[in-house]
Design a protein around this motif. Structure first.
Motif: not given
Length: 636
Positions: A225-235, A300-301
């Motif tokens: 239920x909780x949106x989580x995280x950030x991934x493959x952060x480029x610029x 979500x990404x």
């Protein structure tokens, strides 16, 4: 990785590609020597410098470039111009505090320990001053915020990735995201500082979702239920209100499935989703990344994530009004009191976008709202007469109607690529970093390489070396919906392509990172794929390892300032406000390289051993600090 998945296009729209536009615009006889290309008389009108874009000259040395160029290198180290020194500040695995877990050179750190250490594969980066005003202290003390794009599982774990376990997935997730760490210049040396500011935003951090696609949207209702995280952060990007924008690029790479009956939907296919991903195989241990079992996690990404580095209690926010693509960056400028955000979608055959806020950003902030939540997202069309137009991606306009299968603005933003296909945007050769020139407000974009289309007279097809384009918005207003464009520089080696006239001081391939310093120098960083790096069969033997160069955008002069170690990409650059310290990221040294070899758990040093050169260690991505020996401004 033995190849770059970004080189494989998922765009089958049939839109006229940029290569074809170039073919109609130029012939090889139109390519002007001197490192830049243009058609005679093109873009004379409206250029703030008074010089036609591309019609530059090298008759006089650039006043901006005061250093002597360094030669290309194939050595396993960092070389900077004479009169400068470089040192390592933030390598992968360094603890965020002095009492944190030490780096284990045999890769035995646990997932819990990795969450307390600097992440891996450093990319975009910004320095936020903590000192008072714009004085000396503002350039001696600040927060360094840096992205971590991905991980090399062979180097991350003691036994590589032969078997995927939940612990290995958790360690990889903890090594992604964003590091925020306080740094200070003390006795002539930059050091990290134990601080409450020091923390990580990883791929498991709880985040908020804001804008036209809210957190309760049906498309975002995944298993957790909780949106989580950030991934493959480029610029990245930096807002006028002093927050950091982390940009999610190849999010598709982490998803896969062992379900042989699964087939991607048209939308998933357009975003490059397949059963194998990029070979991470996380789905074998963690159902979060099983695209058959948990398909809505994908949605979500692909967003831009806003982080307040000064507020330790701040929850990162995904700003959906900026669209869902493989964001290379989110470069913000201000025009007519509104925010303008440029982004490239880094895949062969994809597009360049621009978001324009609907109201003056200060008034929006005064109401307690975000200037990034309400505005118009546009995509670029480049025409063969040197003009261009920003096409709105707005529900109800043009083909984006309910009659054509579009539900609302949220649907347009969730399927941004398909919306851009529908309006007729121009496919590009992997659009990467974007930079806005101080003063002129002209916009530059690096196109790393690609095969977006055909054209016998196109400068290159396939475009293995890449180039940098430049455009001027109508009347110099970045909020405008029309522009004129040109090519700023055609990258490559004249020994293999006679359309290129770069010399030994300036030859480079695959431009990636771009950044203007306050004086107007354009810093160019390269990301030549390790599948071709230093390979004579690919025309890269004279170019050497990846590098960073500086260009004078008015004269067209380019000089190489830095060369990196084996297998590494040079990416992420910023200076302190006084421009006397520069931070640069060196990403993935030691990655599998066709001309050198492939690291293994038994021999992680097969390609590189930078920066530690420890006989029992392994290569580490790192932030380096560059200072001029006489204490002067970087680049002079």
């Amino acid at each position: 990785m033995g190849f770059d998945p970004d080189d494989i296009s998922s765009n089958h729209s049939g839109n006229v590609p940029f290569a074809k536009v170039l073919a109609n615009r130029f012939s090889r006889r139109d390519v002007l020597r001197g490192g830049t290309v243009a058609a005679t008389g093109f873009l004379v009108t409206g250029m703030a410098s008074g010089t036609a874009c591309g019609q530059t000259t090298r008759e006089k040395p650039s006043a901006l470039l005061g250093f002597q160029a360094v030669p290309p290198s194939q050595e396993d180290g960092v070389t900077v111009a004479e009169g400068y020194s470089a040192s390592v500040l933030l390598p992968w695995g360094q603890p965020l505090s002095s009492d944190g877990p030490d780096w284990a050179k045999d890769a035995s750190n646990t997932a819990e320990e990795a969450a307390q250490q600097v992440g891996s594969h450093h990319d975009g980066m910004h320095f936020f001053p903590l000192g008072k005003g714009k004085g000396k202290d503002a350039s001696r003390h600040g927060l360094l915020v840096l992205n971590h794009e991905y991980v090399d599982q062979t180097l991350l774990n003691t036994d590589g990735d032969e078997e995927i376990t939940q612990e290995k997935v958790d360690k990889a997730l903890a090594s992604h995201g964003v590091t925020i760490i306080e740094v200070r210049l003390t006795d002539g040396e930059w050091r990290t500082v134990d601080s409450e500011h020091n923390r990580k935003v990883t791929a498991t951090t709880p985040v908020e979702v804001s804008g036209p696609v809210p957190a309760d949207h049906p498309a975002l209702q995944a298993d957790d239920p909780q949106v989580r995280g950030t991934i493959n952060n480029c610029s990245h990007g930096v807002t006028p209100w002093n927050t950091y924008l982390a940009c999610e690029e190849n999010f598709n790479s982490y998803f896969g499935t062992a379900d042989g009956s699964w087939e991607p939907t048209p939308e998933q296919n357009r975003y490059g989703i397949n059963a194998e991903g990029f070979g991470y195989r996380w789905h074998e241990a963690d159902p979060r990344f099983d695209v058959a079992r948990n398909p809505k996690e994908l949605n979500r990404f692909g967003w831009v994530v806003e982080i307040d580095p000064f507020d330790t209690d701040h929850t990162p926010v995904k700003r959906t009004a900026l669209g869902r693509v493989k964001h290379e960056g989110a470069i913000i400028t201000e025009s007519r009191a509104r925010v303008v955000v440029y982004t490239g979608d880094d895949q062969d055959g994809d597009y360049i976008y621009k978001f324009v806020g609907s109201q003056p950003w200060k008034s929006v902030r005064a109401k307690g709202e975000s200037p990034l939540d309400d505005g118009t997202l546009y995509v670029a069309r480049f025409d063969d007469d040197g003009s261009g137009e920003w096409l709105p991606l707005a529900f109800g306009e043009g083909p984006l109607t309910s009659d054509n299968g579009w539900e609302d603005q949220a649907d347009v933003l969730l399927r941004t690529r398909e919306a851009a296909d529908a309006v007729g945007a121009t496919p590009m050769d992997r659009p990467e970093w974007i930079a806005v020139q101080p003063g002129t407000q002209d916009v530059f974009c690096s196109l790393t390489n690609g095969e977006a289309g055909e054209g016998d007279a196109n400068p290159r097809n396939p475009n293995s070396y890449g180039h940098i384009i430049k455009w001027h918005e109508e009347n110099g207003h970045n909020t405008a919906t029309t522009f004129t464009w040109d090519i700023f520089v055609l990258a490559g080696d004249p020994a293999y392509d006679d359309a290129v006239d770069l010399d030994e001081d300036s030859i480079f391939g695959s431009p990636d990172g771009l950044w203007f310093d306050p004086d107007g120098r354009l810093w160019i960083q390269t990301d030549v794929s390790n599948s071709v790096q230093n390979d004579p069969d690919a025309g890269y033997d004279n170019i050497g390892n990846n590098q960073m160069l500086a260009a004078d955008p008015d004269t067209g002069e380019i000089r190489r300032f830095l060369t990196g170690p084996k297998g590494a990409e040079i990416t992420g650059v910023v200076t302190t406000p006084d421009q006397r310290t520069m931070f640069v990221n060196v990403q993935h040294p030691g990655e599998e390289t066709a001309t050198i070899g492939e690291p293994t758990p038994e021999d992680p040093r097969a390609v590189s051993n930078w920066p530690d050169h420890d006989p029992d260690g392994r290569p580490r991505s790192a932030t380096i600090v560059i200072r001029k020996d006489d204490g002067g401004v970087i680049g002079t």
